[in-house]
Design an enzyme around this catalytic site. Structure first.
Site, PDB file in Angstrom:
ATOM      1  N   HIS A 278      39.614  -5.339 -22.402  1.00 39.30           N
ATOM      2  CA  HIS A 278      39.937  -4.160 -21.591  1.00 39.30           C
ATOM      3  C   HIS A 278      38.713  -3.255 -21.448  1.00 39.30           C
ATOM      4  O   HIS A 278      38.402  -2.795 -20.337  1.00 39.30           O
ATOM      5  CB  HIS A 278      41.090  -3.384 -22.228  1.00 39.30           C
ATOM      6  CG  HIS A 278      41.309  -2.036 -21.626  1.00 39.30           C
ATOM      7  ND1 HIS A 278      42.111  -1.821 -20.524  1.00 39.30           N
ATOM      8  CD2 HIS A 278      40.803  -0.813 -21.956  1.00 39.30           C
ATOM      9  CE1 HIS A 278      42.092  -0.543 -20.214  1.00 39.30           C
ATOM     10  NE2 HIS A 278      41.314   0.098 -21.061  1.00 39.30           N
ATOM     11  N   GLU A 279      38.027  -2.988 -22.555  1.00 43.95           N
ATOM     12  CA  GLU A 279      36.835  -2.138 -22.488  1.00 43.95           C
ATOM     13  C   GLU A 279      35.765  -2.771 -21.607  1.00 43.95           C
ATOM     14  O   GLU A 279      35.073  -2.083 -20.861  1.00 43.95           O
ATOM     15  CB  GLU A 279      36.287  -1.893 -23.900  1.00 43.95           C
ATOM     16  CG  GLU A 279      37.230  -1.136 -24.818  1.00 43.95           C
ATOM     17  CD  GLU A 279      37.606   0.224 -24.260  1.00 43.95           C
ATOM     18  OE1 GLU A 279      36.750   0.873 -23.622  1.00 43.95           O
ATOM     19  OE2 GLU A 279      38.768   0.645 -24.447  1.00 43.95           O
ATOM     20  N   HIS A 282      36.128  -2.117 -17.906  1.00 47.99           N
ATOM     21  CA  HIS A 282      35.492  -0.904 -17.383  1.00 47.99           C
ATOM     22  C   HIS A 282      34.043  -1.206 -16.994  1.00 47.99           C
ATOM     23  O   HIS A 282      33.547  -0.712 -15.984  1.00 47.99           O
ATOM     24  CB  HIS A 282      35.521   0.203 -18.437  1.00 47.99           C
ATOM     25  CG  HIS A 282      36.886   0.766 -18.686  1.00 47.99           C
ATOM     26  ND1 HIS A 282      37.633   1.358 -17.687  1.00 47.99           N
ATOM     27  CD2 HIS A 282      37.633   0.841 -19.817  1.00 47.99           C
ATOM     28  CE1 HIS A 282      38.787   1.768 -18.188  1.00 47.99           C
ATOM     29  NE2 HIS A 282      38.818   1.464 -19.470  1.00 47.99           N
ATOM     30  N   GLU A 356      42.090   2.491 -15.562  1.00 47.34           N
ATOM     31  CA  GLU A 356      42.739   1.834 -16.695  1.00 47.34           C
ATOM     32  C   GLU A 356      43.522   0.607 -16.241  1.00 47.34           C
ATOM     33  O   GLU A 356      43.501  -0.440 -16.904  1.00 47.34           O
ATOM     34  CB  GLU A 356      43.656   2.822 -17.421  1.00 47.34           C
ATOM     35  CG  GLU A 356      42.933   3.968 -18.096  1.00 47.34           C
ATOM     36  CD  GLU A 356      41.902   3.506 -19.121  1.00 47.34           C
ATOM     37  OE1 GLU A 356      42.183   2.512 -19.838  1.00 47.34           O
ATOM     38  OE2 GLU A 356      40.831   4.122 -19.189  1.00 47.34           O
ATOM     39  N   ASP A 360      42.839  -3.224 -17.391  1.00 46.37           N
ATOM     40  CA  ASP A 360      43.922  -4.068 -17.920  1.00 46.37           C
ATOM     41  C   ASP A 360      43.993  -5.394 -17.175  1.00 46.37           C
ATOM     42  O   ASP A 360      44.178  -6.459 -17.774  1.00 46.37           O
ATOM     43  CB  ASP A 360      45.262  -3.338 -17.790  1.00 46.37           C
ATOM     44  CG  ASP A 360      45.496  -2.343 -18.915  1.00 46.37           C
ATOM     45  OD1 ASP A 360      44.717  -2.332 -19.884  1.00 46.37           O
ATOM     46  OD2 ASP A 360      46.468  -1.556 -18.813  1.00 46.37           O
TER      47      ASP A 360
END
Length: 415
Positions: A278-279, A282, A356, A360
């Site tokens: 997930h990070e 970004h 976000e 995801d």
């Protein structure tokens, strides 16, 4: 009062009232759903944990309500109440008003006053609320140590920074804001480069990830995602809090991935991989660069606006100032900008929630979406994050999507 003073007062009071109404809505909504776990989480989160999260949310909201009222009064005292002018006059007794030293002293004093204002709220949040709900691990001694280090950094970095900004403002003519903008942008990029290596270690210990199996798994994920990191580190977040997190920081060759030790204690290897994916989402979607691309021209526009306001006597008199020097204008601008920016909060929150969701979706492509769901559920439970925020409050304030919506989207990606 001139028209601008009335407009400022209307935004200040209106923003405070809106903030209080939203908080009250959230408290009522959370309390109304306190005694039943949402169906999507009934099998994974016990009722006791759900009720603890509700009580934690309400306790923080009540403190936030006091903070909203006190902050409005604080800003009002400094502006229309003449507080900033009083600070200006006090320093004028020992330093030449309008000079560089006087300007640095004025802005530094404003920073100290802001810190003193926030201190009681930080103490209550840390040593009352966080302690009551089992999150605080900060000792009074560590708090004092952290505060001393922050003050030292503020003096060593902040005061010279203010001096350079004031010098540029006074020396570069009508287009001074272009020079200040370029300097400020360069300074922020420099901080992003040096923070992981030189500043963050002043407050926490960072040790290389020792779990060989997890390290190999993370490195394989990084290779799949095309992400190069200087290292994988574990941070001793447990010294201060039981909350867990993971993040990557730095730019270019200075990029590093950091896991809170509390996160590694709570999640299994599959879940850690999913959270990191997930990070990395970004990173893949260039969210940081996109935000910088927005903030850079926005900050330039604000500095240009300040340059115009500095030429207008009504800007000073409307906000309780007789002095019209550069430092006074900058101090007033820093005080009033959040007041007028308050209505932008929903748009900025929406943008953040969109990022976000994108992260995801990327994580579901690179790792197991089901494992990201189970990791998030554990984090919601262990961090006492409410599962039932008020929808309007959430749209206005929350940088992350509500738990139910986020989990539903991830579960849809599993099919």
């Amino acid at each position: 009062m001139n028209a601008f003073a009335l407009l400022f007062l209307a935004f200040l009071i209106g923003g405070a009232l809106a903030g209080l109404v939203l908080l009250r809505r959230n408290v009522r909504h959370v309390q109304a759903h306190r005694d039943a776990v949402p169906a999507a989480f009934a099998a994974s989160i016990p009722l006791a944990s759900h009720q603890r999260a509700a009580d934690y949310t309400v306790a923080r909201a009540r403190l936030s309500g006091v903070h909203i009222v006190a902050n409005a009064a604080f800003v009002l005292v400094l502006t229309l109440g003449g507080g900033l002018q009083a600070v200006h006059d006090a320093w004028a007794a020992v330093l030449a008003p309008g000079g560089l030293a006087h300007g640095v002293a004025l802005l530094g004093a404003l920073g100290v006053l802001g810190w003193l204002f926030e201190l009681p709220f930080v103490l209550v949040r840390t040593f009352v609320i966080e302690k009551k709900f089992g999150f605080n691990r900060m000792t009074p001694r560590l708090f004092v140590t952290d505060t001393a280090r922050e003050a030292a950094l503020g003096a060593l970095i902040g005061l010279p920074l203010l001096a350079v900004v004031l010098w540029l403002t006074q020396s570069m003519g009508e287009r001074w804001w272009l020079w200040v903008w370029a300097f400020w942008l360069g300074f922020n990029l420099l901080v992003m480069l040096v923070w992981p290596t030189f500043i963050a270690p002043l407050f926490n210990n960072f040790t290389p990830l020792a779990d060989a199996a997890l390290k190999a798994r993370v490195e394989a994920l990084l290779a799949r995602c095309g992400f190069r990191a200087k290292g994988l580190f574990v941070m001793d977040g447990s010294r201060r809090s039981a909350h867990g997190n993971a993040y990557f920081t730095g730019l270019g060759a200075a990029k590093r991935i950091v896991f809170f030790d509390t996160l590694l204690d709570k999640l299994d290897a599959d879940e850690v991989e999913a959270v990191l994916a997930h990070e990395l989402g970004h990173f893949r979607h260039r969210h940081l660069l996109r935000r910088l691309a927005f903030l850079a021209p926005a900050s330039l526009g604000l500095l240009a606006l300040l340059g115009e306001l500095m030429q207008q006597s009504w800007f000073f008199t409307a906000l309780g100032m007789q002095a019209t020097d550069v430092a006074s204008a900058l101090a007033l601008f820093m005080l009033v900008l959040p007041v007028f920016a308050f209505p932008l909060a929903p748009a900025l929150s929406h943008w953040s929630r969109k990022h976000e969701y994108e992260a995801d979706h990327y994580a579901a492509q690179q790792a197991d979406a089901g494992k990201l769901v189970s990791a998030l559920v554990k984090l919601y439970r262990d961090n006492a994050a409410t599962l039932t925020p008020d929808p309007l409050y959430s749209r206005f304030h929350d940088s992350h999507p509500p738990a139910a919506l986020r989990i539903a989207r991830l579960q849809a990606l599993q099919r």
